[in-house]
Design an enzyme around this catalytic site. Structure first.
Site, PDB file in Angstrom:
ATOM      1  CG  HIS A 266     -92.542 -52.892 -23.864  1.00 57.04           C
ATOM      2  ND1 HIS A 266     -92.278 -52.274 -25.055  1.00 57.04           N
ATOM      3  CD2 HIS A 266     -91.582 -52.442 -22.999  1.00 57.04           C
ATOM      4  CE1 HIS A 266     -91.222 -51.479 -24.919  1.00 57.04           C
ATOM      5  NE2 HIS A 266     -90.783 -51.571 -23.673  1.00 57.04           N
ATOM      6  CG  HIS A 307     -97.220 -47.915 -30.854  1.00 57.27           C
ATOM      7  ND1 HIS A 307     -96.730 -46.823 -30.194  1.00 57.27           N
ATOM      8  CD2 HIS A 307     -96.239 -48.854 -30.851  1.00 57.27           C
ATOM      9  CE1 HIS A 307     -95.490 -47.090 -29.810  1.00 57.27           C
ATOM     10  NE2 HIS A 307     -95.175 -48.306 -30.186  1.00 57.27           N
ATOM     11  CG  ASP A 364     -93.769 -55.933 -31.673  1.00 57.98           C
ATOM     12  OD1 ASP A 364     -92.576 -56.235 -31.760  1.00 57.98           O
ATOM     13  OD2 ASP A 364     -94.193 -55.059 -30.911  1.00 57.98           O
TER      14      ASP A 364
END
Ligand code: CMC
Length: 430
Positions: A266, A307, A364
């Protein structure tokens, strides 16, 4: 009331009709709440792959098309034209603020940025090398011990004050976790500065001299906060809702969310991306590392790729990729890790393995590189994510509390353990 229904034909010839509800966007949902009483079965959906856990008006994602809307506004427009504080208002209250509303909101957030002096003692109780996320979980949870005056979750004013406090104090708490780690004195917030600017000064400034905020850096940080502000029912937000469904106070709920965000699948992914780039070393190792990622017998995964929801591209990654180049250009940083990241991205996107599985770089992948460029240590990356996400968590918590038929979250299970058996005294066990 639902006009549509979904019929389920059971083996014994019985038919069960379940109501179907449409949303304003996205797939309809089948209401299975009466399924057990009517058919005697539960649904089985570990990881919530096909289960809507709640109704929400905050954020919409179309993972196939790469769409992300906050209260209907595309993330691209907000990232370009808005500010994090304005986005906070939008997420919390449902509409973009008028100039007057925004001035009042900004004033309230600015006036709540200081934290209780007693909370300083908490920092001193941690080991100097404590991970900043461990400090965040502890200090944010401890806010409930200092702000009892706003803990009645059934009082709308209390809820609002707590929400403002959380958004306002998070940069101070985060900056102080950095200061503690580095053995530097804590800096108090300055009401002259904006949200991201204040964080930068409290993190990198020292009492001995004036700190000048670099506007390019402040803008990039503000954009990172906007991109991370909400992402509908992700693991940490669902944790906040589940914790909140028990009637727990908002500080405890957000602390639970921070704990969930910490995991590498996460919010910990941006930290994991940098660690991975370090381990890869240089562009000469890109092929080997891609081979490892594609090897079914090797648990290695390319961090920052893939994802759960975006199966096309992550719209946040497109914005942040651009911001990443701007920051590096303006700071004059020629970072070999960025070149390595670009080569990884280029190579992975051409591989059948990644194409077939629709694995694209996520937000990210790039946010880690920006954060590194502006001097944020790797172990603070997830803290930055938490800072941005606080408004999303608190907006979902507020939405949940206001629901009329809100009930405590309590999933069921498929039990596959032993059937009933008798206790055996220890002397007769083999
Ligand atoms: N590298 C290599 N293979 C991968 C990767 C990856 N990063 N991600 C998924 N796969 C493969 C996986 O092995 C599986 O292959 P197969 O079908 O042969 O078994 C297939 O793709 C589907 O994977 P999955 O785990 O079923 O997909 P998921 O949707 O459950 O997982 C994910 C999503 C984010 C946990 C996963 O892609 C992952 O672990 N990525 C790396 C960690 C990461 O970057 N996380 C940040 C997510 S974005 C931040 C946020 O919004 O919180």
């Amino acid at each position: 009331m639902s006009e549509e229904s979904y019929s389920l034909h059971l083996e014994d010839g019985k038919q069960v009709k379940l109501p179907v509800y449409p949303g304003t966007l996205g797939p309809k949902v089948v209401d299975i709440r009466k399924l057990y009483s009517q058919a005697g079965v539960f649904t089985f959906d570990p990881g919530f792959l096909a289960t809507a856990s709640c109704e929400s008006k905050i954020t919409f994602i179309d993972g196939e098309k790469g769409v992300l809307l906050y209260r209907g506004y595309p993330i691209e427009q907000l990232a370009e034209h808005s500010s994090h504080l304005e986005v906070c208002y939008l997420l919390m209250y449902g509409e973009l603020p008028t100039a007057e509303q925004f001035a009042g909101f900004r004033e309230s957030i600015t006036r709540h940025t200081m934290i209780h002096e007693g909370l300083k003692n908490f920092y001193n109780g941690f080991r100097r090398d404590a991970h900043p996320m461990a400090v965040m979980v502890g200090v944010v949870g401890a806010l409930s011990a200092f702000y009892h005056d706003s803990l009645d979750i059934h009082n709308p004013e209390h809820r609002e004050i707590s929400a403002h406090r959380l958004i306002a104090k998070m940069p101070t708490i985060a900056a102080w976790s950095y200061k503690f780690f580095h053995g530097q004195p804590f800096l108090y917030p300055s009401n002259k500065l904006g949200y991201a600017e204040n964080f930068l000064r409290m993190t990198f400034g020292v009492p001995a001299e004036e700190y000048e905020v670099n506007p390019v850096v402040a803008k990039a940080l503000d954009q990172i906060f906007i991109l991370h502000a909400d992402h509908e029912q992700n693991a940490s937000t669902s944790t906040v809702r589940l914790a909140g469904s028990s009637g727990a106070n908002p500080f405890a709920c957000i602390s639970a969310g921070i704990g969930t965000l910490w995991g590498p699948a996460h919010g910990g992914a941006n930290e994991a991306v940098l660690k991975m780039l370090d381990q890869i070393g240089g562009i000469e190792n890109v092929d080997t590392v891609i081979d490892r990622a594609e090897d079914a017998d090797d648990p290695f995964r390319l961090m920052g790729f893939g994802h759960r929801v975006y199966k096309n591209f992550d719209p946040r990654a497109v914005i942040i990729r651009d911001a990443c180049h701007k920051v590096l250009d303006s700071l004059g940083i020629d970072d070999p890790q960025l070149e390595l990241a670009m080569r990884l991205e280029e190579k992975a996107l051409k591989e059948d393995y990644f194409i077939e599985r629709k694995l694209y770089p996520n937000v990210d992948f790039y946010s880690g590189i920006i954060l590194k460029a502006i001097g944020i240590p790797t172990n603070m990356f997830t803290v930055m994510f938490a800072l941005g996400r606080t408004v999303g968590w608190i907006s979902h918590w507020m939405e949940m509390i206001k629901e009329k038929d809100s009930v405590i979250g309590r999933p069921r299970q498929l039990y596959t353990g032993p059937t009933e058996r008798d206790y055996q005294p220890i002397t007769s066990r083999r």
